[in-house]
Design a protein around this motif. Sequence first.
Motif, mmCIF file in Angstrom:
data_model
loop_
_atom_site.group_PDB
_atom_site.id
_atom_site.type_symbol
_atom_site.label_atom_id
_atom_site.label_comp_id
_atom_site.label_asym_id
_atom_site.label_seq_id
_atom_site.Cartn_x
_atom_site.Cartn_y
_atom_site.Cartn_z
ATOM 1 N N ASN A 21 34.275 -33.204 23.300
ATOM 2 C CA ASN A 21 33.005 -33.105 22.565
ATOM 3 C C ASN A 21 31.870 -33.798 23.313
ATOM 4 O OD1 ASN A 21 34.214 -31.651 20.545
ATOM 5 N ND2 ASN A 21 34.481 -33.376 19.166
ATOM 6 N N ASP A 22 32.161 -34.926 23.947
ATOM 7 C CA ASP A 22 31.136 -35.631 24.730
ATOM 8 C C ASP A 22 30.680 -34.778 25.915
ATOM 9 O OD1 ASP A 22 31.159 -37.795 23.053
ATOM 10 O OD2 ASP A 22 32.473 -39.018 24.309
ATOM 11 N N LEU A 23 31.645 -34.139 26.576
ATOM 12 C CA LEU A 23 31.301 -33.296 27.722
ATOM 13 C C LEU A 23 30.473 -32.087 27.290
ATOM 14 C CD1 LEU A 23 34.723 -33.318 29.624
ATOM 15 C CD2 LEU A 23 32.592 -34.400 30.373
ATOM 16 N N ILE A 24 30.853 -31.494 26.178
ATOM 17 C CA ILE A 24 30.124 -30.323 25.686
ATOM 18 C C ILE A 24 28.703 -30.704 25.285
ATOM 19 C CG2 ILE A 24 30.011 -28.651 23.793
ATOM 20 C CD1 ILE A 24 33.076 -28.566 23.881
ATOM 21 N N LYS A 25 28.553 -31.836 24.606
ATOM 22 C CA LYS A 25 27.224 -32.281 24.185
ATOM 23 C C LYS A 25 26.313 -32.507 25.395
ATOM 24 C CE LYS A 25 24.882 -35.842 21.424
ATOM 25 N NZ LYS A 25 25.079 -37.066 20.599
ATOM 26 N N LYS A 26 26.860 -33.140 26.415
ATOM 27 C CA LYS A 26 26.082 -33.385 27.625
ATOM 28 C C LYS A 26 25.707 -32.069 28.292
ATOM 29 C CE LYS A 26 26.280 -35.793 32.074
ATOM 30 N NZ LYS A 26 27.111 -36.645 32.976
ATOM 31 N N ASN A 70 21.619 -27.987 29.853
ATOM 32 C CA ASN A 70 21.419 -26.558 30.109
ATOM 33 C C ASN A 70 20.740 -25.823 28.968
ATOM 34 O OD1 ASN A 70 23.077 -25.972 32.774
ATOM 35 N ND2 ASN A 70 24.271 -27.424 31.568
ATOM 36 N N ASP A 71 20.295 -26.575 27.951
ATOM 37 C CA ASP A 71 19.535 -25.997 26.848
ATOM 38 C C ASP A 71 20.237 -24.777 26.263
ATOM 39 O OD1 ASP A 71 17.518 -25.647 25.010
ATOM 40 O OD2 ASP A 71 16.275 -24.453 26.364
ATOM 41 N N CYS A 72 21.473 -24.960 25.845
ATOM 42 C CA CYS A 72 22.217 -23.875 25.241
ATOM 43 C C CYS A 72 23.188 -24.441 24.211
ATOM 44 C CB CYS A 72 22.971 -23.073 26.296
ATOM 45 S SG CYS A 72 24.175 -24.049 27.210
ATOM 46 N N LYS A 73 23.847 -23.567 23.489
ATOM 47 C CA LYS A 73 24.789 -23.943 22.445
ATOM 48 C C LYS A 73 26.184 -23.478 22.821
ATOM 49 C CE LYS A 73 26.248 -25.265 18.361
ATOM 50 N NZ LYS A 73 26.337 -26.703 17.993
ATOM 51 N N VAL A 74 27.162 -24.383 22.652
ATOM 52 C CA VAL A 74 28.557 -24.041 22.919
ATOM 53 C C VAL A 74 29.313 -23.988 21.595
ATOM 54 C CG1 VAL A 74 30.685 -24.677 24.100
ATOM 55 C CG2 VAL A 74 28.471 -25.132 25.193
#
Length: 262
Positions: free
Chosen positions: A53-58, A63-67
């Motif tokens: 989750n930390d990696l995804i948030k960063k 990159n101004d996008c949503k995962v």
Amino acid sequence: MKNLVKLSNYFLIKSMMILGIILIFSSCSDKSSERTIKFWHFWSEPNQRIIMNDLIKKFEQENDCKVEVAELSWNDGKTKLLAAFNSKTAPDVLELGSDWIAQFSSAGVLEELNKDSMDLSKYIEFSLEPCIWNNKYYAIPFVVDTRVLFYNKDLMKQAGLDENPPQTFEQLLSSSEKISQISGKYGWGANTSDPHRLYKKIIPFFWSYGGTIFDENGNPVVNSLSNINALNMYLSLARTGYIETQKLIDASFVEGKIGFWF
């Protein structure tokens, strides 16, 4: 006597991030209004989830996008992936076990990666082998780790054993047998119904006994004498042990019920 140091050197588990970082960045740079990536992975354990989750948030911030994330389990994750590909609802990016890559690549459902756009020199050489199908890359390495032997000092002491851990399979078996004689305790933890874990435990036994799955010509040699000896050792250890799923073995070791645990 087969050395446990040799065993640990070969206890290698490889898991791969399919489509990889290259595809993630190209997706985020897309000028569409959605700017959303669907990502499925198997890092669902509590501590793993925190890291992921930390990696995804960063990544989202940079990159101004949503995962959009979906967590899978090793018990039924492959079945869900097959269903998603068949129904054309597969994610943009996913994690696969290294032994699944050839199956998915040969089915034509994974996107080929541009070899020239990746810095392959930063990866351990052997970790790249499962990423290739017909001389083309369909994945990049995500995690490479090794198996190690944990041991319970208190149970070893109760069993009258030396405080030093076993150095050979024969010593491991002897120590496990003594610990298993303690009421309510087990010498060793043996996997049962985890097909994607069990072979990863058994194959390193083959290697440590000098065996392998295929010879240099690609012919199967599973029934070699070396492999038979390795399996007999695995079975002997299992008879001293707690035979269960990895999850329950993990929990029982933490509770002090198992002497030795990979």
